[in-house]
Design a protein around this motif. Structure first.
Motif, PDB file in Angstrom:
ATOM      1  N   MET A   1       0.696  -1.305   0.100  1.00  0.00           N
ATOM      2  CA  MET A   1      -0.084  -0.013   0.147  1.00  0.00           C
ATOM      3  C   MET A   1       0.954   1.190  -0.020  1.00  0.00           C
ATOM      4  SD  MET A   1      -2.584   1.051   2.982  1.00  0.00           S
ATOM      5  CE  MET A   1      -2.487  -0.370   3.838  1.00  0.00           C
ATOM      6  N   GLU A   2       2.068   1.285   0.877  1.00  0.00           N
ATOM      7  CA  GLU A   2       2.691   2.419   0.871  1.00  0.00           C
ATOM      8  C   GLU A   2       3.525   2.556  -0.439  1.00  0.00           C
ATOM      9  OE1 GLU A   2       4.853   0.984   4.507  1.00  0.00           O
ATOM     10  OE2 GLU A   2       3.975   2.514   5.638  1.00  0.00           O
ATOM     11  N   ARG A   3       3.824   1.555  -1.045  1.00  0.00           N
ATOM     12  CA  ARG A   3       4.784   1.476  -2.505  1.00  0.00           C
ATOM     13  C   ARG A   3       3.805   2.242  -3.471  1.00  0.00           C
ATOM     14  NH1 ARG A   3       5.521  -3.566  -2.889  1.00  0.00           N
ATOM     15  NH2 ARG A   3       4.199  -3.981  -4.393  1.00  0.00           N
ATOM     16  N   VAL A   4       2.242   1.873  -3.367  1.00  0.00           N
ATOM     17  CA  VAL A   4       1.381   2.488  -4.351  1.00  0.00           C
ATOM     18  C   VAL A   4       1.223   3.845  -4.212  1.00  0.00           C
ATOM     19  CG1 VAL A   4      -0.919   2.401  -5.032  1.00  0.00           C
ATOM     20  CG2 VAL A   4       0.201   0.353  -4.724  1.00  0.00           C
ATOM     21  N   LEU A   5       1.163   4.320  -2.853  1.00  0.00           N
ATOM     22  CA  LEU A   5       0.970   5.769  -2.471  1.00  0.00           C
ATOM     23  C   LEU A   5       2.378   6.468  -3.005  1.00  0.00           C
ATOM     24  CD1 LEU A   5      -0.964   5.435   0.811  1.00  0.00           C
ATOM     25  CD2 LEU A   5      -1.909   6.097  -1.236  1.00  0.00           C
ATOM     26  N   ALA A   6       3.509   6.057  -2.470  1.00  0.00           N
ATOM     27  CA  ALA A   6       4.505   6.515  -3.032  1.00  0.00           C
ATOM     28  C   ALA A   6       4.564   6.844  -4.647  1.00  0.00           C
ATOM     29  CB  ALA A   6       5.736   5.776  -2.618  1.00  0.00           C
ATOM     30  N   ARG A   7       4.174   5.853  -5.380  1.00  0.00           N
ATOM     31  CA  ARG A   7       4.151   5.671  -6.519  1.00  0.00           C
ATOM     32  C   ARG A   7       3.313   7.263  -7.459  1.00  0.00           C
ATOM     33  NH1 ARG A   7       1.973   1.171  -9.789  1.00  0.00           N
ATOM     34  NH2 ARG A   7       2.677   0.012  -7.915  1.00  0.00           N
ATOM     35  N   TYR A   8       2.128   7.221  -6.720  1.00  0.00           N
ATOM     36  CA  TYR A   8       1.290   8.018  -7.061  1.00  0.00           C
ATOM     37  C   TYR A   8       1.100   9.079  -6.370  1.00  0.00           C
ATOM     38  CZ  TYR A   8      -0.357   4.027 -10.143  1.00  0.00           C
ATOM     39  OH  TYR A   8      -0.105   3.037 -10.974  1.00  0.00           O
ATOM     40  N   ALA A   9       2.319   9.558  -5.730  1.00  0.00           N
ATOM     41  CA  ALA A   9       2.190  10.834  -4.686  1.00  0.00           C
ATOM     42  C   ALA A   9       1.802  12.052  -5.749  1.00  0.00           C
ATOM     43  CB  ALA A   9       3.867  10.846  -4.315  1.00  0.00           C
ATOM     44  N   ALA A  10       2.002  12.168  -6.995  1.00  0.00           N
ATOM     45  CA  ALA A  10       1.518  13.491  -7.438  1.00  0.00           C
ATOM     46  C   ALA A  10       0.096  13.353  -7.739  1.00  0.00           C
ATOM     47  CB  ALA A  10       2.436  13.566  -8.969  1.00  0.00           C
ATOM     48  N   HIS A  11      -0.502  12.020  -7.445  1.00  0.00           N
ATOM     49  CA  HIS A  11      -1.882  12.437  -7.817  1.00  0.00           C
ATOM     50  C   HIS A  11      -2.672  12.084  -6.712  1.00  0.00           C
ATOM     51  CE1 HIS A  11      -0.781  11.878 -12.304  1.00  0.00           C
ATOM     52  NE2 HIS A  11       0.123  10.916 -11.657  1.00  0.00           N
ATOM     53  N   LEU A  12      -2.332  12.248  -5.613  1.00  0.00           N
ATOM     54  CA  LEU A  12      -2.967  11.826  -4.223  1.00  0.00           C
ATOM     55  C   LEU A  12      -4.225  12.920  -3.996  1.00  0.00           C
ATOM     56  CD1 LEU A  12       0.000  10.949  -1.793  1.00  0.00           C
ATOM     57  CD2 LEU A  12      -1.696   9.211  -2.942  1.00  0.00           C
ATOM     58  N   PRO A  13      -4.865  12.594  -3.340  1.00  0.00           N
ATOM     59  CA  PRO A  13      -5.542  11.467  -2.764  1.00  0.00           C
ATOM     60  C   PRO A  13      -5.957  10.300  -3.708  1.00  0.00           C
ATOM     61  CG  PRO A  13      -7.458  13.053  -2.302  1.00  0.00           C
ATOM     62  CD  PRO A  13      -6.249  13.713  -3.250  1.00  0.00           C
ATOM     63  N   LEU A  14      -5.669   9.017  -3.216  1.00  0.00           N
ATOM     64  CA  LEU A  14      -6.247   7.701  -4.291  1.00  0.00           C
ATOM     65  C   LEU A  14      -7.369   7.471  -3.284  1.00  0.00           C
ATOM     66  CD1 LEU A  14      -3.001   6.118  -5.027  1.00  0.00           C
ATOM     67  CD2 LEU A  14      -4.313   7.700  -6.597  1.00  0.00           C
ATOM     68  N   THR A  15      -8.264   6.712  -4.046  1.00  0.00           N
ATOM     69  CA  THR A  15      -9.515   5.986  -3.358  1.00  0.00           C
ATOM     70  C   THR A  15      -8.895   4.694  -3.026  1.00  0.00           C
ATOM     71  OG1 THR A  15     -10.412   4.825  -5.376  1.00  0.00           O
ATOM     72  CG2 THR A  15     -11.215   7.365  -4.674  1.00  0.00           C
ATOM     73  N   THR A  16      -9.601   3.871  -2.086  1.00  0.00           N
ATOM     74  CA  THR A  16      -9.037   2.723  -1.672  1.00  0.00           C
ATOM     75  C   THR A  16      -9.047   1.591  -2.877  1.00  0.00           C
ATOM     76  OG1 THR A  16      -9.860   3.046   0.530  1.00  0.00           O
ATOM     77  CG2 THR A  16      -9.548   0.880   0.006  1.00  0.00           C
ATOM     78  N   ARG A  17     -10.194   2.031  -3.485  1.00  0.00           N
ATOM     79  CA  ARG A  17     -10.191   1.143  -5.132  1.00  0.00           C
ATOM     80  C   ARG A  17      -9.407   1.250  -5.991  1.00  0.00           C
ATOM     81  NH1 ARG A  17     -13.720  -2.943  -5.611  1.00  0.00           N
ATOM     82  NH2 ARG A  17     -15.432  -1.905  -4.401  1.00  0.00           N
ATOM     83  N   GLN A  18      -8.729   2.487  -5.893  1.00  0.00           N
ATOM     84  CA  GLN A  18      -7.674   2.823  -7.127  1.00  0.00           C
ATOM     85  C   GLN A  18      -6.407   1.940  -6.447  1.00  0.00           C
ATOM     86  OE1 GLN A  18      -7.999   6.969  -6.771  1.00  0.00           O
ATOM     87  NE2 GLN A  18      -8.218   7.078  -9.057  1.00  0.00           N
ATOM     88  N   ILE A  19      -6.308   1.975  -5.067  1.00  0.00           N
ATOM     89  CA  ILE A  19      -4.968   1.270  -4.370  1.00  0.00           C
ATOM     90  C   ILE A  19      -5.194  -0.230  -4.654  1.00  0.00           C
ATOM     91  CG2 ILE A  19      -3.817   0.616  -2.184  1.00  0.00           C
ATOM     92  CD1 ILE A  19      -4.988   3.481  -1.403  1.00  0.00           C
ATOM     93  N   CYS A  20      -6.477  -0.580  -4.602  1.00  0.00           N
ATOM     94  CA  CYS A  20      -6.880  -2.161  -4.512  1.00  0.00           C
ATOM     95  C   CYS A  20      -6.048  -2.536  -6.186  1.00  0.00           C
ATOM     96  CB  CYS A  20      -8.111  -2.442  -4.437  1.00  0.00           C
ATOM     97  SG  CYS A  20      -8.622  -3.972  -4.667  1.00  0.00           S
TER      98      CYS A  20
END
Length: 190
Positions: A1-20
């Motif tokens: 999860m942390e890796r996904v948030l780091a990869r998409y840092a420029a597009h935060l916030p993400l939804t839980t579904r997008q992380i999934c």
């Protein structure tokens, strides 16, 4: 999860579904409802514990309707000044056609709007690729404006790797070899 948030840092916030979906594509998570529910629990625990920032994940389930109110005359004047600073003309006014950007899920709207807003292009979610209310709304806007409409549709297709894992998990014999996830698909209709 942390890796996904780091990869998409420029597009935060993400939804839980997008992380999934990112985890499905990356890690071979099983595409099952219980997997998603467990991810929701883990995201909640990580937020409450401070492991990930609270504002890194967007929860679109809360709906609020708050009345517009001011603490006094000065607060009202500040609001008017801010509105005046935000004033801009419709960038598509006078054009023979209006461009509208559509996406499948409401969760994609903020990311697409961040790109489209400077150009004056509105973004809509049809809550499904073939949404009848979305099509009706677009038709009404075009009819009211008396112009042609160009609709760009942004769609994130499930990667072949995710399909392969999903098919393999379901016992399907049609599993395809894993490949890199395709980029989002964008098509325009006039």
């Amino acid at each position: 999860m942390e890796r996904v948030l780091a990869r998409y840092a420029a597009h935060l916030p993400l939804t839980t579904r997008q992380i999934c979906y990112a985890l499905l594509s990356d890690d071979g998570l099983a595409k099952q409802e219980r997997t998603y529910k467990r991810l929701v629990e883990l995201c909640g625990m990580a937020r409450r514990s401070g492991r990930i920032p609270w504002n890194a994940i967007r929860d679109d389930t809360e709906t609020a309707a708050e009345p517009v109110a001011f603490t006094g005359v000065v607060d009202f004047q500040q609001a008017q000044l801010e509105a005046a600073r935000a004033y801009r003309l419709d960038r598509q006014a006078g054009q023979p056609a209006r461009i509208e950007l559509f996406c499948e899920t409401a969760g994609m709207v903020p990311q697409l709007a961040a790109v489209a807003e400077p150009f004056g292009v509105p973004c809509y979610s049809g809550s499904g690729y073939n949404s009848l209310p979305g099509k009706r709304g677009a038709a009404h806007r075009a009819a009211e404006g008396g112009h042609a409409a160009v609709h760009a549709v942004a769609s994130q297709m499930m990667s072949s790797a995710s399909r392969s894992r999903t098919n393999a998990n379901s016992g399907s014999a049609s599993a395809r070899p894993a490949t890199a996830a395709p980029p989002p698909v964008c098509s325009a209709r006039r």
